[in-house]
Design a protein around this motif. Structure first.
Motif, PDB file in Angstrom:
ATOM      1  N   THR A   5      20.558 -29.096  17.249  1.00 45.39           N
ATOM      2  CA  THR A   5      19.845 -28.925  15.979  1.00 45.39           C
ATOM      3  C   THR A   5      18.395 -29.280  16.211  1.00 45.39           C
ATOM      4  O   THR A   5      18.099 -30.305  16.826  1.00 45.39           O
ATOM      5  CB  THR A   5      20.451 -29.861  14.913  1.00 45.39           C
ATOM      6  OG1 THR A   5      21.788 -29.438  14.663  1.00 45.39           O
ATOM      7  CG2 THR A   5      19.657 -29.834  13.625  1.00 45.39           C
ATOM      8  N   ALA A  39      24.641 -27.370   5.555  1.00 43.26           N
ATOM      9  CA  ALA A  39      25.983 -27.917   5.778  1.00 43.26           C
ATOM     10  C   ALA A  39      25.959 -29.232   6.556  1.00 43.26           C
ATOM     11  O   ALA A  39      25.443 -29.283   7.668  1.00 43.26           O
ATOM     12  CB  ALA A  39      26.857 -26.915   6.527  1.00 43.26           C
ATOM     13  N   PRO A  40      26.564 -30.267   5.970  1.00 41.55           N
ATOM     14  CA  PRO A  40      26.869 -31.475   6.729  1.00 41.55           C
ATOM     15  C   PRO A  40      28.292 -31.337   7.273  1.00 41.55           C
ATOM     16  O   PRO A  40      28.957 -30.325   7.023  1.00 41.55           O
ATOM     17  CB  PRO A  40      26.828 -32.556   5.654  1.00 41.55           C
ATOM     18  CG  PRO A  40      27.353 -31.843   4.434  1.00 41.55           C
ATOM     19  CD  PRO A  40      26.951 -30.389   4.556  1.00 41.55           C
ATOM     20  N   VAL A  56      20.568 -33.881  17.553  1.00 38.75           N
ATOM     21  CA  VAL A  56      19.447 -33.590  16.649  1.00 38.75           C
ATOM     22  C   VAL A  56      18.154 -33.928  17.392  1.00 38.75           C
ATOM     23  O   VAL A  56      17.974 -35.053  17.877  1.00 38.75           O
ATOM     24  CB  VAL A  56      19.543 -34.385  15.329  1.00 38.75           C
ATOM     25  CG1 VAL A  56      18.324 -34.093  14.444  1.00 38.75           C
ATOM     26  CG2 VAL A  56      20.833 -34.043  14.575  1.00 38.75           C
ATOM     27  N   ARG A  60      19.534 -37.839  17.343  1.00 36.37           N
ATOM     28  CA  ARG A  60      20.973 -38.114  17.402  1.00 36.37           C
ATOM     29  C   ARG A  60      21.491 -37.485  18.693  1.00 36.37           C
ATOM     30  O   ARG A  60      21.281 -36.300  18.914  1.00 36.37           O
ATOM     31  CB  ARG A  60      21.689 -37.506  16.190  1.00 36.37           C
ATOM     32  CG  ARG A  60      23.214 -37.709  16.228  1.00 36.37           C
ATOM     33  CD  ARG A  60      23.907 -37.197  14.978  1.00 36.37           C
ATOM     34  NE  ARG A  60      23.966 -35.747  14.936  1.00 36.37           N
ATOM     35  CZ  ARG A  60      24.477 -35.046  13.918  1.00 36.37           C
ATOM     36  NH1 ARG A  60      24.962 -35.667  12.855  1.00 36.37           N
ATOM     37  NH2 ARG A  60      24.496 -33.729  13.959  1.00 36.37           N
ATOM     38  N   ARG A 106      13.566 -42.112  11.231  1.00 36.77           N
ATOM     39  CA  ARG A 106      13.118 -40.723  11.362  1.00 36.77           C
ATOM     40  C   ARG A 106      14.250 -39.761  11.097  1.00 36.77           C
ATOM     41  O   ARG A 106      14.054 -38.621  10.734  1.00 36.77           O
ATOM     42  CB  ARG A 106      12.529 -40.487  12.750  1.00 36.77           C
ATOM     43  CG  ARG A 106      11.044 -40.774  12.726  1.00 36.77           C
ATOM     44  CD  ARG A 106      10.474 -40.843  14.086  1.00 36.77           C
ATOM     45  NE  ARG A 106      10.335 -39.544  14.723  1.00 36.77           N
ATOM     46  CZ  ARG A 106       9.821 -39.408  15.935  1.00 36.77           C
ATOM     47  NH1 ARG A 106       9.417 -40.464  16.596  1.00 36.77           N
ATOM     48  NH2 ARG A 106       9.716 -38.223  16.483  1.00 36.77           N
TER      49      ARG A 106
END
Ligand code: TXA
Ligand code: MG
Length: 333
Positions: free
Chosen positions: A94, A137-138, A179, A191, A219
């Protein structure tokens, strides 16, 4: 009632009609299942937060089809991001960019950035193509619970709360996407995940890693929250402390508590005839097994004793991050 349907023309038609009505639909990706809504529709996006019980300052990722032109959503894509996109997308990465503000501001919880993901799962690609919209979407779990890696996991958390789960089988990746902040001079991992910091560094020469300090400004706001936790008690030990882990197991089992050990192939050597689940030996294998084992554990045991694999490099950084969060440490990056 929540329906589970395989990804077919008929189910995609139903999914599209739900999305266009401002409802949510759960869909498979190569990492974990997502709970999707039309990213342009604020009412629909807010439903995601309500259904999950998600804090309203934890922003969502927008998912798009591989042919979608992301310049409709974000600005200032740096050169290194183009190289990374070419190398790793579609896939479990992501990328956070400066937002153009074209999607609902509820997606990023008012931040001026937007996280964009192009999943590689065939079912996800078909869904995104069919719907033809960016989908916020999570992961499709109740907030703070373990992320779902199968349609059954989604149903266990969201039955009766959503209309449709598109079933694309078991997710091969097993932990959420990496991420990566792409708004600065060099990319920064917010992440960790299956695309490791080392892989990014090798592709573009440099990659930072953001470590959240307690009390600071996050962040990636998700960092502040306890995550991925099973509903039973969990205790985590280093491999070097395996004797302590076994002593806890024995003491609790003696009291009649149902206990299970979670360990990797190295830890397995020590468990004897105690009940255990083995994550595997390779990092990718451990990522793929982790959440289904945590869910299996919470459903069958009162206490999970985790003997930690310990390694924090490469893909294992992602596995260890999730394991540590599952055992209740809140501020680990
Ligand atoms: O693999 C995945 O990423 C899965 C599947 C469904 O695609 N999705 C997922 O979403 O894990 P979620 O909402 O559970 O996690 C999104 C993470 C959170 O930690 C959030 O804080 C971070 O991405 N995030 C989202 N937008 C951001 C932004 N604009 N800036 C920084 N972090 C952001
Ligand atoms: Mg999540």
């Amino acid at each position: 009632m929540t329906k589970i349907l395989p990804v077919t023309e008929d189910s995609l038609k139903e999914a599209k009609s739900l999305i266009l009505k401002g409802e949510t639909v759960a869909f498979p990706t190569e990492t974990v299942y997502g709970l999707g809504a039309n990213a342009y529709n604020t009412v629909a996006v807010n439903k995601i937060f309500e259904i999950k019980g998600r804090p309203n300052d934890n922003p969502l990722i927008v998912h798009v089809h591989k042919d979608f032109d992301i310049s409709a959503l974000v600005d200032g894509v740096p050169g290194y991001a183009k190289i990374l996109a070419k190398k790793f997308l579609p896939g479990p990465l992501t990328m956070v960019y400066k937002s153009k503000g074209t999607v609902s501001s509820a997606v990023s919880c008012g931040l001026d950035t937007l996280a964009v993901r192009i999943p590689s799962h065939e079912g996800a690609q078909r869904f995104l193509k069919y719907v033809g919209l960016p989908i916020a979407a999570p992961s499709a779990n109740i907030s703070k619970h373990v992320s779902p890696t199968s349609a059954e996991h989604v149903l266990a958390d969201l039955n009766g709360k959503i209309d449709l789960i598109l079933d694309g089988g078991v997710c091969s990746g097993g932990i959420e996407s990496t991420v990566l902040d792409c708004t600065g001079e060099i990319p920064v991992v917010l992440r960790s995940g299956l695309i490791s910091r080392e892989m990014v560094e090798e592709a573009v020469g440099a990659c930072g890693e953001y470590v959240y300090k307690e009390g600071g400004v996050a962040r990636s706001p998700g960092m502040r929250y306890k995550h991925y936790a099973p509903r039973c008690r969990t205790e985590m030990f280093e491999l070097s402390e395996y004797k302590k882990a076994l002593a806890l197991y024995d003491a609790e089992a003696e009291k009649g508590v149902s206990v299970c050990i979670i360990c990797d192939a190295d830890g397995k050597k020590f468990v004897g005839d105690r009940k255990y689940m083995c994550l595997g030996s390779k990092p990718e294998e451990m990522a793929a097994n982790l959440y289904s084992e945590l869910r299996e554990g919470e459903n069958t045991c009162e206490l999970l004793v985790v003997i930690s694999p310990g390694e924090h490099k490469g893909v294992m950084a992602g596995v260890m991050n999730r394991l540590t969060k599952a055992c209740g440490k809140r501020y680990e990056n």
